[in-house]
Design an enzyme around this catalytic site. Structure first.
Site, PDB file in Angstrom:
ATOM      1  N   GLU A  65      -9.155  -5.773  -2.739  1.00 14.40           N
ATOM      2  CA  GLU A  65      -8.037  -5.783  -3.678  1.00 14.40           C
ATOM      3  C   GLU A  65      -8.332  -6.962  -4.604  1.00 14.40           C
ATOM      4  O   GLU A  65      -8.110  -8.116  -4.219  1.00 14.40           O
ATOM      5  CB  GLU A  65      -6.706  -5.978  -2.951  1.00 14.40           C
ATOM      6  N   ASP A 114      -6.953  -7.631   1.603  1.00 12.27           N
ATOM      7  CA  ASP A 114      -5.782  -7.975   0.821  1.00 12.27           C
ATOM      8  C   ASP A 114      -6.062  -9.230  -0.004  1.00 12.27           C
ATOM      9  O   ASP A 114      -6.622 -10.205   0.490  1.00 12.27           O
ATOM     10  CB  ASP A 114      -4.610  -8.223   1.776  1.00 12.27           C
TER      11      ASP A 114
END
Length: 574
Positions: free
Chosen positions: A396, A360
């Site tokens: 990401e 993330d």
């Protein structure tokens, strides 16, 4: 500002455990068959107390000073301790927020290397290192004990019989990723035993792996399963943190996903998936923690060594760098913090045998104080590590910090979420003008972004939908987001979704509109699966799961997000 201190009140001592010097490694609580070694990093602490609790973590029964301090690690060995021992830490040191120090030994702290969490966090003013009602705010000092409200840690015995388990080792060129939620996938699934729904045991049900095999996916990507916290503002509104992007324990599985008290339940799930040839990829959140900014609670890192675990503003160390939008940023430029993250990844890859990780806000992990650096410490540590370089690594590649958008700029060996693919394919099938040239690039592997340094087309993780945004059904059924259930007056979530409702907002009985929506879903899914790159699909898209227009369902632990297996329409079964 230094505040007056009151000495933490010690519990009534029932027994006095013998303690030896132990070793400064490995970090955490380690059972060696005879006793338990405890080791915790803190460069700025003056004293560390190991606190032992009863089996349920409700009563503190003993405090033991860790007797040794070696290479900035406090350590001790308890020959009488065993797996099942419940513990936490109280860390002494200066409370000087202006200097970056927030030690408060009245606050019980979670071991950063805890392998299992005990209890449930209950929000209250005792969790904060300062007095919430003081005009001095976080410069004040709170002397109330947080132990009755906070989570504790449990020593584990990692022994597990894997049998004939072997990792599937699916090549990138054959990988199809299926993004799913532990609870959301099983909570309403009648083929999973009712008592196990919503847990790792539920995912371990043979019916789950059989379904994934039938669907043709190769790799299950689980939304965050590290120990995490329900934000206080959500609890106040009667909501929960459903997605789990609020980590506090990077080695422990989230207790709400355990059907049994044993964390080996996660291993049983992995074993079942591997037996079916399905990989397990974890969505991991190492960019921030649940402790928030200077006004947040003291649960772990903040009270252990705030000045080293977090990035602080250079000209005012009372405040935090907030490249995540959540209040704090983990300081991976510090070698011990980098070690913690690398140790966590290795633990899940070796002891828990997962097959890869999706990071993330990965740009943060590659950002040094001077900016994004593909040769930074974290990326270099992954590239040279014999364990981490052998598993799937997915970035990401963006955050809200300076130079945050880095799609296509991660080093060889990494795959990246490609939001350019998502936006272009959505716009093309919606009929936007001028999208054909870009569509051709996305269809053929996004070479303009990834064809460098020998990177292959699989480096582009192509997706139309993900947990964050509309489902496929909602993408063709809504022009606008409908996030009212989140309690933020529909202000949250993205407004530019490249979606089209085909004439009616939401569900309709019009057969022509419904037929067109079904055709558009097939167009989008076919483009995803036929494009060069690594396809990722969202769980439920295959049969028309809807979130009723909610494109930011992070706090919806209910029927909005749970897959409604019993409500699949006939067209969803085709």
């Amino acid at each position: 500002m230094k505040s007056s201190r009151s000495k933490p009140r010690s519990p009534e001592v029932l027994t006095r455990s013998p303690v030896r010097e132990g070793l400064p490694f490995p970090l955490g609580a380690t059972w060696d068959g005879l006793g338990v070694n405890f080791a915790i990093f803190s460069a700025n602490a003056t004293r560390v107390e190991l606190c032992l609790f009863d089996n349920e973590g409700k009563r503190e029964i003993e405090r033991i000073d860790l007797p040794e301090y070696t290479d900035e690690v406090w350590h001790g060995y308890l020959p009488n301790a065993r797996p099942g021992t419940v513990y936490g830490y109280r860390v002494h040191g200066p409370y000087e927020p202006d200097a970056g120090h927030r030690f408060n030994a009245n606050k019980l702290l979670i071991d950063p290397y805890a392998k299992q969490l005990v209890g449930e966090l209950r929000w209250g003013p005792e969790l904060f290192g300062y007095k919430l009602d003081s005009p001095d705010k976080d410069l004040s000092f709170d002397d109330r004990d947080s132990a009755p409200l906070t989570l504790k840690c449990r020593v584990i015995d990692p022994a597990f019989t894997w049998g004939n388990e072997r990792k599937p080792a699916v090549g990138w060129d054959r990988t199809i990723i299926y993004e799913m939620h532990v609870k959301g996938f099983t909570r309403l699934n009648a083929r999973v035993p009712e008592a196990e729904r919503g847990t790792f045991a539920g995912l371990a049900s043979p019916a789950v792996a059989q379904y994934l095999r039938m669907l043709g996916v190769t790799s299950a990507e689980l939304l965050p399963i590290h120990g995490f916290i329900d934000d206080s503002y959500l609890v106040d509104k009667g909501l929960r943190n459903y997605w789990g992007y609020n980590s506090i324990a990077f080695f422990a599985p989230e207790p709400r996903y355990l059907h049994t008290p044993n964390p080996n339940e996660f291993k049983e799930m992995v074993n079942q998936f591997h037996a079916a040839g399905i990989e397990v990829i974890l969505d991991v959140v190492y960019n921030h923690t649940a402790e928030g900014n200077e006004m947040g609670p003291t649960l772990s890192f903040k009270g252990i060594d705030n000045a080293n675990y977090y990035r602080l503003l250079a000209d005012n160390r009372r405040f935090y760098v907030n490249d995540t939008g959540t209040g704090n940023t983990v300081n991976l430029s510090h070698p011990r913090v980098l070690q913690m993250v690398a140790d966590s990844l290795r633990y899940w890859a070796t002891e828990m045998r997962v097959d890869g990780f999706r990071f993330d806000l990965a740009t943060i992990l590659a950002r040094e104080p001077y900016g994004f650096d593909e040769g930074g410490g974290f990326l270099d540590s992954c590239r040279q590590d014999p364990v981490l370089s052998s598993v799937k690594l997915i970035a990401e590649p963006w955050d809200i910090g300076p130079g945050g958008y880095q799609v296509g700029r991660f080093p060889p060996g990494w795959a990246e979420w490609n939001d350019r693919f998502r936006d272009c394919v959505r716009a093309f099938w919606k009929g936007d003008d001028g999208t054909l040239p870009d569509f051709a690039s996305r269809l053929s592997g996004s070479a303009d972004l990834f064809d460098k340094r020998g990177r292959r087309p699989w480096a582009s993780v192509n997706f139309i939908t993900a947990h964050d945004g509309f489902t496929l059904e909602d993408l063709v059924s809504y022009n606008d987001k409908h996030n009212e259930a989140n309690g933020e007056d529909n202000r949250d979530g993205h407004s530019n979704n490249h979606s089209w409702n085909h004439g009616v907002e939401g569900p309709t009985d019009d057969p022509q509109i419904n037929a067109l929506r079904q055709r558009q879903k097939r167009n989008l899914m076919a483009t995803l699966l036929l494009s060069q790159g690594t396809p990722m699909m969202l769980a439920g898209d295959e049969f028309g799961h809807t979130q009723h227009g909610n494109n930011n369902a992070y706090a919806q632990d209910n029927e909005i997000t749970w897959l409604a297996w019993d409500k699949i329409k006939p067209e969803g079964r085709e």
